[in-house]
Design an enzyme around this catalytic site. Structure first.
Site, PDB file in Angstrom:
ATOM      1  NE  ARG A  15      -4.285   1.438   0.374  1.00  0.00           N
ATOM      2  CZ  ARG A  15      -4.787   2.183  -0.602  1.00  0.00           C
ATOM      3  NH1 ARG A  15      -4.223   2.192  -1.779  1.00  0.00           N
ATOM      4  NH2 ARG A  15      -5.875   2.902  -0.417  1.00  0.00           N
TER       5      ARG A  15
ATOM      6  CB  THR B 181      -8.789  -1.407  -8.407  1.00  0.00           C
ATOM      7  OG1 THR B 181      -8.958  -0.250  -7.596  1.00  0.00           O
ATOM      8  CG2 THR B 181      -7.888  -2.379  -7.686  1.00  0.00           C
TER       9      THR B 181
ATOM     10  CD  GLU C  47      -8.863   6.365  -5.520  1.00  0.00           C
ATOM     11  OE1 GLU C  47      -9.852   5.856  -4.981  1.00  0.00           O
ATOM     12  OE2 GLU C  47      -8.951   7.258  -6.363  1.00  0.00           O
TER      13      GLU C  47
ATOM     14  CG  ASP D  30      -8.048   5.174  -1.623  1.00  0.00           C
ATOM     15  OD1 ASP D  30      -9.040   5.652  -2.191  1.00  0.00           O
ATOM     16  OD2 ASP D  30      -7.495   4.125  -1.995  1.00  0.00           O
TER      17      ASP D  30
ATOM     18  CB  SER E  39      -7.621   0.118  -0.027  1.00  0.00           C
ATOM     19  OG  SER E  39      -7.380  -1.230   0.326  1.00  0.00           O
ATOM     20  CB  SER E  40     -12.712  -1.276  -0.686  1.00  0.00           C
ATOM     21  OG  SER E  40     -13.233  -0.157  -0.028  1.00  0.00           O
TER      22      SER E  40
ATOM     23  N   GLY F  12     -13.016  -2.350  -8.270  1.00  0.00           N
ATOM     24  CA  GLY F  12     -14.333  -1.761  -8.071  1.00  0.00           C
ATOM     25  C   GLY F  12     -14.416  -0.684  -7.020  1.00  0.00           C
ATOM     26  N   GLY F  13     -13.270  -0.156  -6.543  1.00  0.00           N
ATOM     27  CA  GLY F  13     -13.338   0.887  -5.529  1.00  0.00           C
ATOM     28  C   GLY F  13     -14.026   0.392  -4.269  1.00  0.00           C
TER      29      GLY F  13
END
Length: 474
Positions: free
Chosen positions: A6, A294, A314, A334, A358-359, A380-381
């Site tokens: 990250r 992503t 991002e 983010d 993040s997701s 997919g954010g």
């Protein structure tokens, strides 16, 4: 093994870099575009660490296919053309504009676009490792582009790049019915939030429901609401914030949260719960804006080794700054753009060296005999979590084959309205969802699910038809 690459905030970053003179967050794209949103890139050093620990081929050999693609070019897809045609910011930067809009128009569908600058970057990293990227000529190019950006010049320095270190973290695993689901820990919220929603859904008989039924959509929405409420308050970089992972995933806590779900009626906006913790939890809720973006790949080799990797700059074109053949990220957006709420600090606020939430939720699923049965992930954010939840339930509970599960029409709830994928059969449920008390919106939902199912000695690939991609194997 869980490897985290990250991106981090620069040393000079402050919590108010995306706040206006009145103390309010600036608009999302005002924050995204330009040098200020760029975090210290971590992917290459993470891959280098993973290769050092597990790699079988020579580092330099791994770059040959990418160099060939960059030199020979790729065919522009419909999706890329349409994204370029809609973007209002790429043209603000001469290098980016020249690459994506040759002759002043967006790359046309089917055109072959090469990238000799990227080929040269790959050759350098193949020959010398990541050192040129973090401490050499590429690093100098990155910093110059960020600091001299014509829009929102940024703060990232050569020292920030040289000092970046990837993290190897403990994998986050929890049981779900007869399976064991293993995924990424914080600072991504994807793994923990996904496991929370699954834990709540264990209280319901999903196996008796079709994946596109009113009941399935309702139950997944209600579980997601509560998981997202907890995500917004508690999940951030564990190097800076003590995240109550065990409390959030405690079966008794999740059973209490499941007890709040009425199978016949929607609740309103969910509040964060109060998980058990040995420390004081005093954070203000604050969602971050993660728009669809992503990339994801899932892989199994002939020896049975598996990798599931989600990677992102991002936003679709990151900060819009392009150097050495690649786009720079906008990862700092983010973080929560609002550092405080009513005087209470937000866990995911910007701090020097901190990694943003993040997701991302790359996931491995094992059966009760500890045999790998599923490798799965998606872009997919902030919708990554509901995409993964829907697909896991469809495969593990509802018996869907993987290629059908990844193509199901999407629905999602991030503690707001129920989103249903526009133009799909789920639109037929809108009236009944509203009668149950849900607010419903129809939106495009471009996921990008990519997975492999292992069963009866066979490997079956599933690739989302909404994006470029395919399933390949020998």
């Amino acid at each position: 093994s869980a490897y985290g690459g990250r991106d981090t905030a620069p040393q000079a970053a402050t919590e108010d870099i995306f706040v206006d003179t009145f103390g309010e967050p600036i608009s999302f794209y005002d924050a995204v575009v330009g040098g200020r949103s760029v975090g210290v890139p971590g992917l290459l050093r993470m891959l280098e660490a993973a290769h050092r620990d597990h790699g079988a081929l020579a580092w330099a050999d791994l770059f040959a296919p990418a160099i060939a693609h960059a030199e020979e070019g790729f065919a522009v897809s419909d999706r890329l053309h349409n994204l370029l045609a809609r973007d209002n910011h790429l043209s603000k930067f001469p290098r980016t504009q020249a690459y994506f809009y040759p002759g002043g128009a967006a790359l046309r569908v089917g055109a072959i676009r090469d990238n000799p600058a990227l080929a040269e970057t790959f050759r350098l990293i193949a020959a010398k490792g990541t050192a040129p990227f973090y401490e050499g000529q590429i690093a100098e190019t990155i910093v110059a582009a960020i600091r001299n950006a014509p829009v929102n010049p940024g703060l990232l320095s050569l020292d920030d790049l040289a000092g970046y270190k990837p993290r190897q973290r403990d994998v986050l695993c929890r049981p779900y019915r007869q399976w064991r689901v293993c995924t990424m820990p914080p600072p991504t919220s994807g793994g923990g939030t996904l496991l929370q929603a699954l834990g709540m859904l264990e209280a319901f008989d999903l196996a008796s429901l079709p994946p596109d039924s009113l009941e399935t959509v309702h139950l997944l929405a209600e579980a997601s609401k509560r998981a997202y409420a907890d995500r917004g308050r508690y999940i951030a970089d564990p190097d800076f914030v003590t995240v109550p992972v065990d409390g959030l995933l405690d079966p008794a806590y999740l059973l209490r949260r499941a007890g709040e779900i009425n199978p016949a009626r929607a609740s309103g906006k969910a509040e964060a719960g109060e998980p058990e913790s040995t420390f004081r939890l005093n954070f203000a809720p604050a969602p971050s804006v993660e728009l669809p973006s992503t990339s994801h790949i899932s892989v199994i080799d002939r020896h049975g080794n598996a990798a599931t990797m989600t990677s992102s700059i991002e936003n679709a074109f990151g900060s819009r700054l392009m150097v050495a053949g690649f786009l720079l990220n906008n990862q700092l957006t983010d973080f929560s753009l609002r550092p405080h709420r009513n005087g209470v600090k937000v866990a995911n606020r910007i701090e020097p060296f901190k990694r943003p939430r993040s997701s991302m939720a790359p996931t491995l699923v094992f059966d009760q005999n500890e045999r790998l049965v599923l490798v799965l992930g998606t872009p997919g954010g902030s919708n990554i979590i509901p995409y993964m939840l829907q697909t896991l339930v469809a495969i593990l509970d509802q018996g869907q084959e993987i290629h059908r599960a990844v193509a199901l029409p999407h629905h999602a709830n991030r503690n707001g309205p129920v989103q249903i994928e526009a133009g799909t059969t789920l639109e037929r449920l809108e009236y009944d969802l509203v009668r149950m008390g849900h607010e419903v919106v129809r939106v495009p939902m471009t996921s990008g699910l990519h997975g492999i199912f292992l069963g009866d000695g066979t490997l079956t690939g599933g690739v989302d038809p909404r994006r470029e991609g395919t399933a390949l194997g020998d």
